[in-house]
Design a protein around this motif. Structure first.
Motif, short mmCIF file in Angstrom:
data_model
loop_
_atom_site.label_atom_id
_atom_site.label_comp_id
_atom_site.label_asym_id
_atom_site.label_seq_id
_atom_site.Cartn_x
_atom_site.Cartn_y
_atom_site.Cartn_z
N LEU A 219 39.83 27.98 31.50
CA LEU A 219 39.53 28.57 32.80
C LEU A 219 40.44 29.75 33.11
CD1 LEU A 219 38.91 25.35 34.93
CD2 LEU A 219 37.21 26.98 34.12
N ALA A 220 41.68 29.68 32.61
CA ALA A 220 42.62 30.78 32.86
C ALA A 220 42.19 32.06 32.17
CB ALA A 220 44.02 30.38 32.39
N GLN A 221 41.36 31.97 31.14
CA GLN A 221 40.90 33.14 30.41
C GLN A 221 39.45 33.50 30.74
OE1 GLN A 221 41.55 32.17 26.27
NE2 GLN A 221 43.64 32.94 26.34
N THR A 222 38.88 32.84 31.74
CA THR A 222 37.47 33.03 32.06
C THR A 222 37.32 33.72 33.40
OG1 THR A 222 36.87 31.04 30.82
CG2 THR A 222 35.26 31.85 32.39
N ASP A 223 36.42 34.68 33.47
CA ASP A 223 36.09 35.32 34.73
C ASP A 223 35.33 34.34 35.60
OD1 ASP A 223 35.62 37.68 36.52
OD2 ASP A 223 33.55 37.26 35.96
N GLY A 224 35.83 34.09 36.80
CA GLY A 224 35.25 33.05 37.64
C GLY A 224 33.83 33.32 38.08
N LEU A 225 33.47 34.58 38.25
CA LEU A 225 32.13 34.91 38.74
C LEU A 225 31.08 34.80 37.65
CD1 LEU A 225 30.18 36.02 40.90
CD2 LEU A 225 30.89 38.32 40.21
N ASP A 230 37.68 37.10 30.38
CA ASP A 230 38.13 38.28 31.09
C ASP A 230 38.64 39.34 30.11
OD1 ASP A 230 40.66 37.43 30.30
OD2 ASP A 230 41.16 36.61 32.26
N ARG A 231 39.12 40.46 30.66
CA ARG A 231 39.54 41.59 29.83
C ARG A 231 40.69 41.22 28.90
NH1 ARG A 231 39.07 47.24 30.57
NH2 ARG A 231 40.61 48.41 29.35
N ASN A 232 41.68 40.49 29.44
CA ASN A 232 42.84 40.13 28.62
C ASN A 232 42.44 39.24 27.45
OD1 ASN A 232 44.62 41.59 30.21
ND2 ASN A 232 45.08 39.85 31.54
N ALA A 233 41.61 38.24 27.73
CA ALA A 233 41.17 37.34 26.66
C ALA A 233 40.31 38.09 25.65
CB ALA A 233 40.39 36.17 27.25
N PHE A 234 39.49 39.01 26.13
CA PHE A 234 38.64 39.81 25.24
C PHE A 234 39.52 40.64 24.30
CE2 PHE A 234 35.98 43.43 24.08
CZ PHE A 234 34.76 42.83 23.80
N THR A 235 40.56 41.23 24.85
CA THR A 235 41.46 42.04 24.03
C THR A 235 42.18 41.19 22.99
OG1 THR A 235 41.80 43.58 25.87
CG2 THR A 235 43.43 43.61 24.11
N VAL A 256 29.55 48.71 25.01
CA VAL A 256 30.02 48.64 26.40
C VAL A 256 28.81 48.85 27.31
CG1 VAL A 256 31.52 49.64 28.15
CG2 VAL A 256 32.30 49.48 25.78
N LEU A 257 28.60 47.94 28.26
CA LEU A 257 27.42 47.96 29.12
C LEU A 257 27.86 48.04 30.57
CD1 LEU A 257 27.01 45.03 27.11
CD2 LEU A 257 24.80 46.16 27.20
N ASP A 258 27.08 48.76 31.38
CA ASP A 258 27.44 48.97 32.77
C ASP A 258 26.17 48.97 33.62
OD1 ASP A 258 30.04 50.26 34.34
OD2 ASP A 258 28.11 50.79 35.24
N LEU A 259 26.16 48.15 34.67
CA LEU A 259 25.00 48.11 35.57
C LEU A 259 24.84 49.46 36.26
CD1 LEU A 259 25.00 44.62 37.34
CD2 LEU A 259 23.21 45.58 35.89
N GLY A 296 32.47 39.74 26.93
CA GLY A 296 33.42 39.56 28.01
C GLY A 296 33.19 40.56 29.11
N ARG A 297 33.81 40.28 30.26
CA ARG A 297 33.76 41.21 31.40
C ARG A 297 35.01 42.07 31.34
NH1 ARG A 297 33.61 39.66 37.91
NH2 ARG A 297 33.09 41.76 38.66
N LEU A 298 34.81 43.39 31.18
CA LEU A 298 35.93 44.30 31.01
C LEU A 298 36.49 44.78 32.34
CD1 LEU A 298 34.62 46.42 27.99
CD2 LEU A 298 35.97 44.31 27.98
N ALA A 299 35.61 45.08 33.30
CA ALA A 299 36.06 45.55 34.61
C ALA A 299 34.85 45.71 35.51
CB ALA A 299 36.80 46.88 34.49
N GLY A 300 34.94 45.20 36.75
CA GLY A 300 33.86 45.40 37.71
C GLY A 300 32.51 45.04 37.15
#
Length: 384
Positions: A219-225, A230-235, A256-259, A296-300
Motif C-alpha cells: 500500500l505504501a507504494q500504491t497510488d490510493g486513487l 506510484d512514481r517512486n515505486a515505478f522508478t 507515457v500517456l496523458d488524459l 504506474g501513475r507518474l504525476a497527476g
C-alpha cells in the motif's frame, strides 16, 4: 485421572486460549483472510478436542458425539491448511481437505462398534491432514506475498509442531493395528499434542504479521486513487527491467500517456467526477497491458507503461487496445467519452536510466498534444 488423560484434557483449553488470543490480537473485522481462517481453525480444534476429551465418559452413551468431535478436529486442520494457502502459494488438494471432515465423521460413526478400527481410521485421516500441512509448509512460497517478514521462521515453527504430532499419531495407529494395548502410544501422542498447540500460536501470529507487513509495504507504494504503483515505486522497479533488457540485449520501450483536456474536465465537473475519470483510465491501462509490463501513475493525469521485450509495433498495439477499451467504458461508466495522448521512446545504449528514457517519451507526448491530441507519437529517430 491418569497423567495421559490429564494431558488430553488440557488440550481443549489450550486451543481455546490460542483462538481467543488470535481473535483479540488480529481482530475479525478487517483481518486478512489468512488470519480469519486461522481463528476458525483454532476454534474448531478447541471444540473438537473438547468433544473427544477422555474426561467425557458420557460420550459412550452417545457414540455420535465422538464422531462429531473428530470431524470437528479435522475441520480445524483443514481451516489451518486453508490459512497457509492464503499466506503462501495456494496448494493442491483443496477438495480433499474440504471433504476430509465429513468423510472422517461418517467413517468413524459407521465403525464405532469396533473401537480399534475406528481409532485407527481417525489416526490415519488426521495424520494424512497433518502430513499435507507439513507439505504446505515446505513447498516454495509465492514471492510477492510475504515480503515483510522472512517466512522461514514461522514455517520452521509449524514443522516443529506438525512433524512430532504426525509421527505420534501414525505410531499409535500402527500399534493399534498390531493389537498391542500398551499405554505409551497415548502418552506420546498427548505430549506431541501439547507441543503442537504450544508452537501453533506463535507460528500463526508470525504468519499473520508477515502478511500484514507485506500488505502495508504494498500500500505504501500504491497510488490510493488508481491502484497503480506510484512514481517512486515505478522508478525503483524500472531499474530491474532496464538491467534485464541490457543484459540480454532485448528491446524495451516506455509509453507515457496523458488524459486530454483534464483541466477542462475538472472545471466543468466536480473533483469526484475527475477522480472517477482518472481511476477509469488507470483501470484500462492496467487491463490492456501485457503480462510483464510495468504500469504506474507518474504525476497527476500522466501514466507510464514500461514494456519489456517490446517490438516496434508494441506501443501502437497497446495504444489501439487502450483507445478501444476507453471508447467502450467511458460513455457507459462516466456518460461522456475520454481521450488521451501518448508518446513513446525506446531504450538506447547511452541512456543512464529511466530519466533519459522518460524525457524522450514526454517530448513525444508533447508533440502529440501539439499535433491535435488523441494521438500516439514516437520519439524522433525511433527506427535508428
Amino acid at each position: 485421572m491418569s497423567f495421559t488423560a490429564a494431558l488430553f484434557a488440557l488440550m481443549p483449553m489450550q486451543a481455546l486460549a490460542a483462538a481467543l488470543v488470535l481473535i483479540t490480537l488480529i481482530g475479525w473485522h478487517g483481518a486478512n483472510a489468512g488470519g480469519r481462517w486461522a481463528q476458525v481453525g483454532m476454534a474448531a480444534l478447541a471444540l473438537g478436542l473438547a468433544m473427544v476429551s477422555p474426561t467425557h465418559g458420557e460420550r459412550m452413551a452417545v457414540p455420535a458425539l465422538h464422531s462429531i468431535g473428530l470431524a470437528t478436529v479435522s475441520l480445524g486442520l483443514s481451516a489451518l491448511w486453508w490459512a497457509l494457502g492464503l499466506w503462501l502459494t495456494p496448494r493442491p488438494g483443496r477438495w480433499v481437505m474440504a471433504a476430509a471432515p465429513a468423510l472422517l465423521g461418517m467413517g468413524h460413526a459407521l465403525l464405532v462398534g469396533d473401537h480399534d478400527v475406528a481409532q485407527t481410521l481417525a489416526d490415519v485421516v488426521l495424520g494424512a491432514q497433518l502430513a499435507w500441512l507439513g507439505v504446505a509448509l515446505t513447498l516454495p512460497q509465492r514471492a510477492t506475498v510475504l515480503q515483510g517478514l522472512n517466512s522461514r521462521r514461522w514455517r520452521l515453527l509449524g514443522l516443529a509442531a506438525v512433524l512430532p504430532l504426525l509421527g505420534a499419531m501414525l505410531c499409535r495407529a500402527a500399534v493399534t493395528l498390531l493389537g498391542d494395548t500398551a499405554p505409551w502410544p497415548d502418552l506420546v501422542l498427548a505430549l506431541a499434542g501439547q507441543l503442537a498447540l504450544l508452537l501453533a500460536l506463535p507460528m500463526l501470529l508470525l504468519a499473520w504479521r508477515g502478511q500484514t507487513e507485506a500488505e502495508l509495504a504494498r500500500l505504501a507504494q500504491t497510488d490510493g486513487l488508481t491502484g497503480l504503483i506510484d512514481r517512486n515505486a515505478f522508478t525503483q522497479r524500472s531499474v530491474d527491467l532496464i538491467s534485464m533488457a541490457r543484459r540480454y540485449d532485448e528491446p524495451l520501450a516506455l509509453v507515457v500517456l496523458d488524459l486530454d483536456d483534464f483541466a477542462t474536465l475538472q472545471a466543468e465537473h466536480d473533483m469526484d467526477f475527475a477522480d472517477r475519470a482518472l481511476a477509469l483510465f488507470a483501470s484500462c491501462v492496467q487491463a490492456q497491458g501485457r503480462l510483464g509490463d510495468l504500469a504506474g501513475r507518474l504525476a497527476g493525469e500522466q501514466f507510464g507503461v514500461l514494456m519489456a521485450r517490446c517490438l516496434p509495433e508494441g506501443p501502437q498495439a497497446l495504444d489501439q487496445r487502450l483507445r478501444k477499451a476507453l471508447a467502450e467504458r467511458a460513455p457507459a461508466e462516466l456518460g461522456m467519452p475520454l481521450s488521451f495522448s501518448a508518446g513513446w521512446a525506446k531504450l538506447r545504449p547511452g541512456d543512464r536510466g529511466l530519466p533519459d528514457l522518460q524525457r524522450r517519451a514526454e517530448t513525444a507526448l508533447y508533440e502529440a498534444k501539439r499535433a491535435g491530441k488523441g494521438l500516439l507519437m514516437a520519439e524522433p529517430g525511433v527506427q535508428d
